[in-house]
Design an enzyme around this catalytic site. Structure first.
Site: not given
Length: 314
Positions: A11, A91-92, A116, A200, A248
Site C-alpha cells: 500500500q 505486506s499487501l 483485510r 503492522h 502479517q
C-alpha cells in the site's frame, strides 16, 4: 544466470492510471481487471484508471486495486515465458506472490484483501494511531528509541524496508516522541507518514482476528514455487498459510531479511511488478550492504514491460 524473484509492492504505491496502458494492449490483463470487478462488486478499471484519488486511497479500495494491477502485469510476463523461481511481496504484495504461486485463487484473494483493508482501517479509530519513517538509524539504536518512547503509548517497528530505513507504528503521542528521541540520537530524518492507521503493530491484532475468520472460507493450496513470509522470514507451507497471513497484519514486515534470504538462496535478478519502484531501491541497498550485485527490473507500464521482456528473454 542465477534465480529470478518476482516482488510486489504494498500500500502506498498506488496512483490513478495504474494498469491502464497494459489493459489497452493485453486482453489477458483486461480480463484480470474484469474478474476483480466481479469479486469486489465495483468497476476496478474505473477506480484504477480514473480514480478519483481520494477513493483509490481508501485502504479497502487500495489493497484490491494494487493486487489486481500486480497480477495483470505478472500474467503477461509469465505468458512471455518469464517465470520466477521464488516470490515475495511487501505486506499487501505478499498476496500477489501467493496468487502467482497458485496457493490462492485470484478472485478469492482480491475479495479477501478488500476485507483485510476494511478490518485494518476499522481496528483503530482515525486520529488515534500513526506511522513514521526513521532514516539513517541502525536497528539496535532504534530499539533503544522505542523502549524510551513506550511510556507514551504503543510504538513498535513496523517495516524494516532497507538498511537505514525503518518505519515505526503506534499511538500518535508515542510515535511523535519516538521521532523526537530518534533525531536526538542521530537519525538523519524522522518523518510522520500520511497514513490513516498504524499498520503492522499490535494495535491491529483485532483486524488479524477478523481476517482469520475470512480465511476459513478461502481455499488454500500447496504452492508451485517458494513464497516468503514477511512476518516470519520463512517460506510458506500449506499448514502455515493462514497463521502467516493473520500474523502479517500486526507484526513487523521483515523486508530486509526477506531480500537477504532470497539473495543467499541464489537469487540475482529481481523483477518488481506493479505500481511504483521503491522495492528496487530497497533491494539495491540491501544487496550493497551484503557486498553483492543484483539485477533489478521494474514493470509498471508498457515501456518498462517491454524493456524487461527484451532483457530477460534476450
Amino acid at each position: 544466470m542465477g534465480k529470478i524473484a518476482f516482488v510486489f509492492p504494498g500500500q502506498g504505491a498506488q496512483y490513478v492510471g495504474m494498469g491502464k496502458e497494459i489493459c489497452e494492449n493485453y486482453e489477458m490483463a483486461s480480463e484480470i481487471f474484469e474478474q476483480a470487478s466481479e469479486a469486489v462488486g465495483y468497476d476496478m478499471k474505473k477506480l484504477c484508471f480514473e480514480g478519483p484519488e481520494e477513493e483509490l486511497k481508501k485502504t479497502e479500495n487500495t489493497q484490491p486495486a494494487i493486487l489486481t494491477t500486480c497480477i495483470a502485469m505478472s500474467k503477461i510476463l509469465e505468458n512471455e515465458g518469464i517465470k520466477p523461481d521464488v516470490s515475495a511481496g511487501l505486506s499487501l504484495g505478499e498476496y500477489a506472490s501467493l496468487v502467482i504461486a497458485n496457493m490462492m485463487d485470484f478472485k478469492d484473494s482480491v475479495a479477501l484483501v478488500k476485507k483485510r483493508g476494511k478490518y485494518m482501517q476499522e481496528a483503530v479509530p482515525l486520529g488515534v494511531g500513526t506511522m513514521a519513517a526513521i532514516l539513517g538509524m541502525d536497528k539496535e539504536v532504534l530499539e533503544e528509541v522505542l523502549d524510551l518512547s513506550k511510556e507514551f503509548g504503543v510504538v513498535e517497528a513496523a517495516n524494516f524496508n532497507s538498511p537505514g530505513q525503518i518505519v515505526i507504528s503506534g499511538e500518535v503521542k508515542a510515535v511523535e516522541k519516538a521521532c523526537e528521541i530518534a533525531k536526538e540520537k542521530g537519525a538523519k530524518k524522522a518523518v510522520i507518514l500520511p497514513v490513516s492507521a498504524p499498520f503492522h503493530c499490535s494495535m491491529l491484532i483485532p483486524a488479524g482476528e477478523k481476517l482469520s475468520g475470512e480465511l476459513d472460507n478461502v481455499e488454500l493450496r500447496e504452492g508451485n514455487m517458494p513464497v516468503l513470509s514477511n512476518a516470519q522470514n520463512k517460506y510458506y507451507t500449506l499448514d502455515d498459510t493462514k497463521d502467516f497471513l493473520v500474523q502479517q497484519v500486526s507484526k513487523s514486515v521483515l523486508w530486509v531479511d526477506n531480500v537477504e534470504k532470497m539473495i543467499n538462496d541464489g537469487v540475482d535478478t529481481f523483477v518488481e511488478i506493479g505500481p511504483g519502484k521503491s522495492l528496487s531501491g530497497f533491494i539495491k541497498k540491501i544487496a550493497k550492504k551484503l557486498g553483492t550485485k543484483v539485477n533489478t527490473y521494474n514493470v509498471s507500464d508498457m515501456k518498462t514491460l517491454n524493456d524487461t521482456i527484451d532483457v530477460l528473454k534476450g
